[in-house]
Enzyme design. Structure first.
Site, PDB file in Angstrom:
ATOM      1  N   LYS A  16       0.834  -1.205   0.000  1.00 51.43           N
ATOM      2  CA  LYS A  16       0.000   0.000   0.000  1.00 51.43           C
ATOM      3  C   LYS A  16       0.861   1.245   0.000  1.00 51.43           C
ATOM      4  CE  LYS A  16      -1.786  -1.242   3.926  1.00 51.43           C
ATOM      5  NZ  LYS A  16      -1.392  -2.647   4.039  1.00 51.43           N
ATOM      6  N   GLN A 221      -2.651  -1.426   7.595  1.00 51.98           N
ATOM      7  CA  GLN A 221      -3.307  -2.720   7.858  1.00 51.98           C
ATOM      8  C   GLN A 221      -4.259  -3.019   6.693  1.00 51.98           C
ATOM      9  OE1 GLN A 221      -3.194  -0.326  10.757  1.00 51.98           O
ATOM     10  NE2 GLN A 221      -1.209  -1.271  10.784  1.00 51.98           N
TER      11      GLN A 221
HETATM   12  P1  IMO Z   1       0.787  -2.635   7.161  1.00 51.92           P
HETATM   13  O1  IMO Z   1       0.216  -1.245   7.201  1.00 51.92           O
HETATM   14  C1  IMO Z   1       0.721  -6.778   8.433  1.00 51.92           C
HETATM   15  C2  IMO Z   1      -1.065  -7.700  12.327  1.00 51.92           C
HETATM   16  C3  IMO Z   1      -0.107  -8.243  13.355  1.00 51.92           C
HETATM   17  C4  IMO Z   1      -1.042  -9.118  14.171  1.00 51.92           C
HETATM   18  C5  IMO Z   1      -2.346  -8.326  14.174  1.00 51.92           C
HETATM   19  C6  IMO Z   1      -2.572  -7.489  15.416  1.00 51.92           C
HETATM   20  O2  IMO Z   1       2.247  -2.679   7.035  1.00 51.92           O
HETATM   21  O3  IMO Z   1       0.071  -3.474   6.154  1.00 51.92           O
HETATM   22  P2  IMO Z   1      -1.461  -5.241  16.278  1.00 51.92           P
HETATM   23  O4  IMO Z   1      -0.030  -4.925  16.619  1.00 51.92           O
HETATM   24  O5  IMO Z   1      -2.025  -4.368  15.218  1.00 51.92           O
HETATM   25  O6  IMO Z   1      -2.336  -5.314  17.498  1.00 51.92           O
HETATM   26  O7  IMO Z   1      -1.404  -6.747  15.703  1.00 51.92           O
HETATM   27  O8  IMO Z   1      -2.276  -7.476  13.037  1.00 51.92           O
HETATM   28  N1  IMO Z   1      -0.671  -6.408  11.711  1.00 51.92           N
HETATM   29  C7  IMO Z   1      -0.138  -6.296  10.485  1.00 51.92           C
HETATM   30  N2  IMO Z   1       0.224  -7.236   9.592  1.00 51.92           N
HETATM   31  N3  IMO Z   1       0.861  -5.485   8.109  1.00 51.92           N
HETATM   32  C8  IMO Z   1       0.475  -4.520   8.975  1.00 51.92           C
HETATM   33  O9  IMO Z   1       0.475  -3.215   8.643  1.00 51.92           O
HETATM   34  C9  IMO Z   1      -0.012  -4.911  10.246  1.00 51.92           C
HETATM   35  N4  IMO Z   1      -0.450  -4.250  11.329  1.00 51.92           N
HETATM   36  C10 IMO Z   1      -0.852  -5.175  12.207  1.00 51.92           C
HETATM   37  O10 IMO Z   1       0.928  -8.984  12.756  1.00 51.92           O
HETATM   38  O11 IMO Z   1      -1.282 -10.327  13.487  1.00 51.92           O
END
Ligand code: IMO
Ligand code: MG
Length: 446
Positions: A16, A221
């Site tokens: 993204k 996310q």
């Molecule tokens: P971007 O923006 C991939 C995953 C974590 C975990 C779950 C909850 O780079 O796509 P948290 O720390 O948010 O409470 O963790 O969400 N997770 C992500 N996985 N890319 C991300 O962000 C993530 N942000 C959180 O690995 O499974």
């Protein structure tokens, strides 16, 4: 054009950041609308790269405002480090603005994140959630419990002291709490330094809408990590959907023009939770190696698997994608064939095509049914050069067929294809390259 949102269509890490950065120069404001330092958006410029966690990629673009919006939870200490790193590289070109309504992640939230994870893994064999341990969940808990500190509080010492005091009383069950006095001192100092950037961001965006300045909402996310619509409880604590981007920015729904869903040509997931198309063994290792699939925030190896059209159709409907950006197609180049999951066989014997079970344990048990596509050739430097020069015309035939298939199956046109980490490793296919047909009522329910 005025308001475009870029959202992840899978489990995060779809590139993204790269797609937002590729589009950013066409916008006047780029806004992060949710999450915090759990995000890791890698941006590569030539030989050098940076990982953005709490800043939008607008920070890299002159004349663009990089807004960290109201829906976020911000760790001010690590934000300062991120700013310093960007400045040291000479890459801090945009105008950074931090929403006064964004909530503050404190060291005690990180502590609590670890403690909550320990609770979840107390039973042998329980995988926990595998959070990023950045304090995201606990910071949102306090936000919704109305105990949270907001960025604006960092600039109001009296209020900061009172709110911090209440929060410490709320957290008295935690062991090893930091010294409140020292934390107050640290927060007031950081608040003083960040104060010039902490502002009300909604009026800026509303003004931009009035005067026709385009706004890009950069998602973090992804749909399947949405706290309500993702694979609960294996999710994050925010709403990383197009609707969440509106709530997280204060932009009203009717202003939204485009929703770009970003999906890899395969799938990855970090952390625990159901992943029907996950591939173990050598092929999984191959995808991990070729795709450089390691968490940009935590360094954890990402779980890898094939493209899952059931989840992609669901994400498309949930977010209202108006177009798709398919990334990392180069990683699959040179394989013998490209499997794509087209439907699930549920344990009840039912086939599922577009709405996955809402119970994680049931999603865990589905059997993915695959269709296999002829693969496209490996992405040699020569092919990449041709794609940069000639654009979509140079796409290998089998890859073109694959993209058409994805568009036809999701009813969303594929508008961008990304074949590498650099900005110019991106091909624009044109608008509405494949005319989508909306599913009928019976297709949705059956
Ligand atoms: P971007 O923006 C991939 C995953 C974590 C975990 C779950 C909850 O780079 O796509 P948290 O720390 O948010 O409470 O963790 O969400 N997770 C992500 N996985 N890319 C991300 O962000 C993530 N942000 C959180 O690995 O499974
Ligand atoms: Mg990431």
């Amino acid at each position: 054009m005025p308001v475009t949102v870029v959202v992840g269509a899978q489990f995060g890490d779809e590139a993204k950041g790269k797609i937002s950065d590729y589009l950013a120069s066409g916008f006047r404001h780029v806004v992060r609308t949710g999450g915090g330092p759990n995000a890791g958006h890698s941006i590569h410029l030539g030989e050098r790269s940076v990982v953005l966690h709490q800043l939008s990629c607008g920070a890299l673009h002159p004349g663009v405002s990089a807004i960290s919006g109201p829906g976020m939870v911000i760790n001010p200490m690590s934000l300062e480090k991120e700013l310093a790193e960007l400045a040291a590289k000479g890459w801090l070109k945009g105008d950074v603005i931090l929403s006064e309504r964004a909530h503050v992640i404190l060291p005690l939230h990180e502590l609590e994140d670890g403690w909550e994870e320990a609770l979840r893994t107390a039973n042998p064999g329980d995988p926990g959630l595998g959070t990023t341990r950045r304090g995201i969940g606990p910071a949102y808990e306090d936000r919704y419990g109305r105990f949270g500190l907001r960025m604006v509080d960092l600039t109001r010492p009296e209020a900061l002291r009172t709110k911090l005091d209440l929060l410490f009383r709320r957290k008295s069950f935690l062991k090893d709490l930091p010294d409140p006095q020292a934390l107050f001192g640290q927060l007031s100092e950081v608040g003083q330094r960040l104060a010039p950037m902490i502002r009300a961001t909604e009026p800026i965006l509303w003004g931009a809408i009035e005067s026709g300045e385009p706004i890009l909402l950069e998602g973090a996310q992804s749909a399947l990590l949405d706290v309500d619509f993702g694979t609960y409880p294996y999710v994050t604590s925010s709403h990383p959907t197009s609707a969440g981007a509106l709530v997280g920015s204060g932009i009203p729904p009717a202003e939204l023009d485009e929703v770009i869903g970003v999906s890899k040509a395969y799938s990855t997931r970090v952390g625990a939770g159901p992943f029907p198309t996950e591939v173990q063994g050598e092929l999984g290792e191959y995808l991990r190696r070729e795709g450089g699939e390691r968490g940009a925030t935590t360094g954890r190896p990402r779980r890898c698997g094939w493209l899952d059209l059931v989840l992609l159709r669901y994400a498309a409907r949930l977010n209202g994608f108006t177009s798709l950006a398919i990334t990392k197609v180069d990683v699959l180049g040179g394989l013998e064939e490209v499997p794509v999951c087209t439907q699930y066989l549920a344990s009840s014997g039912e086939t599922l095509r577009r709405y996955p079970p809402s119970v994680a344990e049931e999603l865990e048990k589905v059997t993915p049914i695959y269709e296999k596509f002829p693969a496209w050739p490996g992405f040699t430097e020569r092919l990449k050069e041709r794609l940069r020069r000639e654009g979509a015309r140079a796409l290998p035939g089998p890859l073109r067929a694959f993209l058409h298939y994805v568009a036809a199956e999701t009813h969303v046109p594929v508008e961008w294809v990304s074949f590498g980490a650099q900005r110019d490793d991106t091909v624009w296919l044109g608008r509405g390259a494949v005319a989508p047909r909306a599913p009928t009522v019976t297709e949705w329910t059956g």
